[in-house]
Design an enzyme around this catalytic site. Structure first.
Site, PDB file in Angstrom:
ATOM      1  N   SER A  13      -4.910   7.542   4.173  1.00 43.95           N
ATOM      2  CA  SER A  13      -5.008   6.118   3.902  1.00 43.95           C
ATOM      3  C   SER A  13      -5.442   5.873   2.470  1.00 43.95           C
ATOM      4  O   SER A  13      -6.486   6.357   2.036  1.00 43.95           O
ATOM      5  CB  SER A  13      -6.013   5.460   4.869  1.00 43.95           C
ATOM      6  OG  SER A  13      -6.201   4.103   4.550  1.00 43.95           O
TER       7      SER A  13
ATOM      8  N   LYS B 237      -5.901  -2.926   6.622  1.00 45.56           N
ATOM      9  CA  LYS B 237      -6.971  -1.936   6.814  1.00 45.56           C
ATOM     10  C   LYS B 237      -8.036  -2.560   7.714  1.00 45.56           C
ATOM     11  O   LYS B 237      -7.930  -3.701   8.138  1.00 45.56           O
ATOM     12  CB  LYS B 237      -7.607  -1.535   5.474  1.00 45.56           C
ATOM     13  CG  LYS B 237      -6.636  -1.010   4.423  1.00 45.56           C
ATOM     14  CD  LYS B 237      -5.994   0.304   4.788  1.00 45.56           C
ATOM     15  CE  LYS B 237      -4.987   0.742   3.721  1.00 45.56           C
ATOM     16  NZ  LYS B 237      -4.213   1.928   4.155  1.00 45.56           N
TER      17      LYS B 237
ATOM     18  N   SER C 204      -1.216   4.668   8.165  1.00 46.82           N
ATOM     19  CA  SER C 204      -2.597   4.661   7.680  1.00 46.82           C
ATOM     20  C   SER C 204      -3.579   4.068   8.682  1.00 46.82           C
ATOM     21  O   SER C 204      -4.783   4.290   8.561  1.00 46.82           O
ATOM     22  CB  SER C 204      -2.691   3.893   6.358  1.00 46.82           C
ATOM     23  OG  SER C 204      -2.496   2.506   6.563  1.00 46.82           O
TER      24      SER C 204
ATOM     25  N   SER D 249       3.501   2.083   7.709  1.00 52.04           N
ATOM     26  CA  SER D 249       3.015   3.451   7.507  1.00 52.04           C
ATOM     27  C   SER D 249       2.049   3.820   8.615  1.00 52.04           C
ATOM     28  O   SER D 249       1.758   3.023   9.508  1.00 52.04           O
ATOM     29  CB  SER D 249       2.305   3.576   6.141  1.00 52.04           C
ATOM     30  OG  SER D 249       1.075   2.873   6.162  1.00 52.04           O
TER      31      SER D 249
END
Length: 310
Positions: free
Chosen positions: A254, A146, A91, A89
């Site tokens: 996100s 992350k 994010s 993705s």
């Protein structure tokens, strides 16, 4: 899926390893004895084909013996050193893009067994600014990626699209730190677009690491949906002992710690350290791939993205 693959890899290594040991210390010596007996009994009358049939293992044993070193190497590499992941993705844009294939260093944060994930060797802990892969706390079957924003004991505020960090007070500190705003220097606008809105690109100057982020200044903060931690304001987070607060670099796109809380240290898989391959999936007039091709089929190789990750 990753857990099942790890389990399969361990089982395959054990099974082929048992066959390898059995062949090396029992089956192969037995075949050599049988060959010696056959030669002593028949002498020159024994053909090369017959000798080969006696001395060679059966197909199943031979396959296990040949495959075992390869599987064992992959198991060790994947479990204790580096594991490949694909970014699914946007994010973590602009740092990581959809289609990037990354290597995750699993050694930096200590060694864990590949199935139960119990740590048996301490080697280090995540630092503020690290890009980490971890088991999603809401559903540990899913791997997330992350950036670490808050360490255990830190207080973090994300307000009006600005980040404030108050580091945990250490026993060696004469005076405990206060909140400091993470300075965001404007870089560009319009390079990235989300739902028709141009995203603004900033350089985020964290205390020990500088990286780039994206902010959609046309959307309001989703504070009402933030994780509700007792004793704090809705946009403030106090990181519990042994846990970490993480956010995506693409701030307004996100699903991160702001919405579901914290990442236990036990959930950490490793640190993303390099991009080893990157594919583009663009479609349109300039694309070499026709529109009717499946969306998962790459249209280009982004060689310029291969290398280390900041």
């Amino acid at each position: 899926m990753a857990v099942y693959f790890s389990l399969f890899l361990v089982l395959a290594t054990v099974v082929t390893g048992v066959v390898w040991v059995a062949d090396k210390f029992y089956l192969a010596p037995q075949r050599r004895l049988k060959l010696a007996d056959a030669i002593a009994e028949r002498g020159d009358a024994l053909s090369d084909e017959a000798k080969a049939k006696i001395s060679e293992p059966n197909a199943l044993t031979d396959t296990a013996v040949q495959v075992f070193p390869v599987i064992a190497f992959v198991l060790i590499l994947r479990s204790f050193l580096y594991e490949p992941f694909q970014i699914p993705s946007g994010s973590m844009m602009p740092t990581l893009l959809d289609g990037d294939f990354i290597l995750v260093n699993k050694f930096n944060y200590g060694l864990k067994d590949p199935v139960a994930r119990n740590k048996f060797w301490e080697n280090g802990l995540p630092e503020r600014g690290d890009i980490v892969v971890f088991k999603y706390p809401v559903d540990p079957r899913i791997d997330y990626i992350k950036r670490v924003i808050g360490l255990p004991g830190d207080r973090v505020i994300y307000r009006n699209k600005s980040l404030y960090i108050k580091p945990a007070c250490q026993p060696t500190d004469d005076v405990c730190p206060e909140f400091e705003q993470v300075v965001q220097d404007f870089e560009s606008k319009g390079e990235y677009v989300d739902n028709g809105f141009e995203l603004t690109r900033y350089t985020s100057n964290m205390p020990n690491k500088t990286h780039e982020i994206l902010v959609n200044n046309n959307t309001l903060p989703r504070t009402a949906h933030y994780f509700n931690q007792a004793g704090t304001q809705r946009d403030e987070f106090v990181v519990p002992t042994g846990q970490y607060f993480v956010m995506g670099d693409n701030r307004d796109n996100s699903l991160d710690g702001r919405f579901w809380g914290f990442v236990p240290e036990a959930n950490m898989v490793g640190e993303a350290v390099a991009i080893w391959m990157s594919f583009g999936f663009e479609r349109g007039e300039d694309s070499l791939v026709p529109d009717w091709m499946p969306s998962w089929f790459p249209s280009s190789v982004r060689f310029s993205r291969i290398g280390g990750i900041e």
